[in-house]
Write a protein that holds these residues in place. Sequence first.
Motif, PDB file in Angstrom:
ATOM      1  N   ALA A 173       7.482   8.409 -12.433  1.00 48.13           N
ATOM      2  CA  ALA A 173       7.677   8.741 -13.909  1.00 48.13           C
ATOM      3  C   ALA A 173       6.938   8.136 -14.921  1.00 48.13           C
ATOM      4  CB  ALA A 173       9.322   8.724 -14.304  1.00 48.13           C
ATOM      5  N   GLU A 174       6.437   8.864 -15.750  1.00 47.75           N
ATOM      6  CA  GLU A 174       5.402   8.115 -16.917  1.00 47.75           C
ATOM      7  C   GLU A 174       6.474   8.265 -18.263  1.00 47.75           C
ATOM      8  OE1 GLU A 174       1.123   8.221 -17.140  1.00 47.75           O
ATOM      9  OE2 GLU A 174       1.644  10.243 -15.978  1.00 47.75           O
ATOM     10  N   MET A 175       6.607   7.016 -18.760  1.00 51.49           N
ATOM     11  CA  MET A 175       7.364   6.865 -20.086  1.00 51.49           C
ATOM     12  C   MET A 175       6.244   6.910 -21.260  1.00 51.49           C
ATOM     13  SD  MET A 175      10.670   4.901 -19.452  1.00 51.49           S
ATOM     14  CE  MET A 175      11.288   4.901 -20.844  1.00 51.49           C
TER      15      MET A 175
ATOM     16  N   CYS B 234      14.867  12.588 -19.121  1.00 48.08           N
ATOM     17  CA  CYS B 234      15.200  11.398 -19.502  1.00 48.08           C
ATOM     18  C   CYS B 234      14.835  10.375 -18.517  1.00 48.08           C
ATOM     19  CB  CYS B 234      16.870  11.038 -20.003  1.00 48.08           C
ATOM     20  SG  CYS B 234      17.119  11.894 -21.506  1.00 48.08           S
ATOM     21  N   PHE B 235      14.768   9.154 -18.423  1.00 43.15           N
ATOM     22  CA  PHE B 235      14.753   8.112 -17.428  1.00 43.15           C
ATOM     23  C   PHE B 235      15.894   7.362 -17.587  1.00 43.15           C
ATOM     24  CE2 PHE B 235      14.076   3.668 -15.947  1.00 43.15           C
ATOM     25  CZ  PHE B 235      13.277   4.010 -14.813  1.00 43.15           C
ATOM     26  N   VAL B 236      16.648   7.253 -16.588  1.00 39.39           N
ATOM     27  CA  VAL B 236      18.054   6.592 -16.449  1.00 39.39           C
ATOM     28  C   VAL B 236      18.031   5.355 -15.634  1.00 39.39           C
ATOM     29  CG1 VAL B 236      20.493   6.789 -16.171  1.00 39.39           C
ATOM     30  CG2 VAL B 236      19.076   8.789 -16.645  1.00 39.39           C
TER      31      VAL B 236
ATOM     32  N   ARG C  38      19.285   3.324 -29.123  1.00 36.99           N
ATOM     33  CA  ARG C  38      19.645   4.447 -30.019  1.00 36.99           C
ATOM     34  C   ARG C  38      18.171   4.798 -30.670  1.00 36.99           C
ATOM     35  NH1 ARG C  38      25.868   3.771 -31.608  1.00 36.99           N
ATOM     36  NH2 ARG C  38      26.637   4.675 -29.768  1.00 36.99           N
ATOM     37  N   SER C  39      17.442   3.792 -31.124  1.00 36.62           N
ATOM     38  CA  SER C  39      16.146   3.734 -31.846  1.00 36.62           C
ATOM     39  C   SER C  39      15.114   4.587 -30.909  1.00 36.62           C
ATOM     40  CB  SER C  39      15.626   2.495 -32.437  1.00 36.62           C
ATOM     41  OG  SER C  39      15.066   1.700 -31.334  1.00 36.62           O
ATOM     42  N   LEU C  40      15.308   4.277 -29.625  1.00 36.29           N
ATOM     43  CA  LEU C  40      14.318   4.985 -28.556  1.00 36.29           C
ATOM     44  C   LEU C  40      14.819   6.583 -28.285  1.00 36.29           C
ATOM     45  CD1 LEU C  40      13.680   2.235 -26.010  1.00 36.29           C
ATOM     46  CD2 LEU C  40      12.215   2.929 -28.201  1.00 36.29           C
TER      47      LEU C  40
ATOM     48  N   PRO D  52      14.782   9.169 -23.363  1.00 34.16           N
ATOM     49  CA  PRO D  52      14.040  10.342 -23.356  1.00 34.16           C
ATOM     50  C   PRO D  52      12.676   9.714 -22.734  1.00 34.16           C
ATOM     51  CG  PRO D  52      15.047  10.199 -25.320  1.00 34.16           C
ATOM     52  CD  PRO D  52      15.402   9.066 -24.785  1.00 34.16           C
ATOM     53  N   LEU D  53      11.950  10.509 -21.712  1.00 28.05           N
ATOM     54  CA  LEU D  53      10.507   9.982 -21.293  1.00 28.05           C
ATOM     55  C   LEU D  53       9.569   9.978 -22.460  1.00 28.05           C
ATOM     56  CD1 LEU D  53      10.693  11.966 -17.917  1.00 28.05           C
ATOM     57  CD2 LEU D  53      10.803   9.468 -18.389  1.00 28.05           C
ATOM     58  N   GLN D  54       9.851  10.567 -23.589  1.00 25.44           N
ATOM     59  CA  GLN D  54       8.830  10.691 -24.592  1.00 25.44           C
ATOM     60  C   GLN D  54       9.603  10.297 -26.006  1.00 25.44           C
ATOM     61  OE1 GLN D  54       5.792  13.433 -24.338  1.00 25.44           O
ATOM     62  NE2 GLN D  54       4.879  13.050 -26.325  1.00 25.44           N
ATOM     63  N   LEU D  55       9.064   9.384 -26.641  1.00 23.75           N
ATOM     64  CA  LEU D  55       9.548   8.950 -27.965  1.00 23.75           C
ATOM     65  C   LEU D  55       9.251  10.145 -28.943  1.00 23.75           C
ATOM     66  CD1 LEU D  55      11.082   7.024 -29.541  1.00 23.75           C
ATOM     67  CD2 LEU D  55       8.825   5.953 -30.097  1.00 23.75           C
TER      68      LEU D  55
END
Length: 155
Positions: free
Chosen positions: A38-40, A76-78, A126-128, A149-152
Amino acid sequence: MTGPASEAIGKYQAEDELTRLLTGHGIFVHSPAAAAAAEMFQDETKFRQIAGNLFKNALHHRKTRVDVQMAVEADCFVLAVKDDGPGIEPDHQDLIFRRYTQLAECTWVERKGHGLGLAGALVLARSLGGDIQVTSCKGAGATFSMPVPLQLKAA
């Protein structure tokens, strides 16, 4: 990262050698192929701060074992970090995310810190666009899960 652990990890370039080092210290990492690939697109500094706080908390409270699980669910990345420590009563689970709050602990855990780690980690998560949830009961360890989330997303 500096210190003896950093120096020991630096010696191990192969994944299987690092795995043996970690498991030798009671740390088990589970990363399925989807999570590893996964790419974040997130704030790396914040993510490292949050993950570091979750790892330190688990290492501080564990008896002998910490399990780190990574997964990709939806977008999402968990990251889930589980210890086998004293656990947290359900009535006290909200308190651990309050600044300067520490719960009375069992006798094998020496009290350290100021009660800011988990509170700060929650604010940063939460800021992410993510969150942190705890699953625990007294005497059965605790699992802290952080879906991000994987993307902000732009605010």
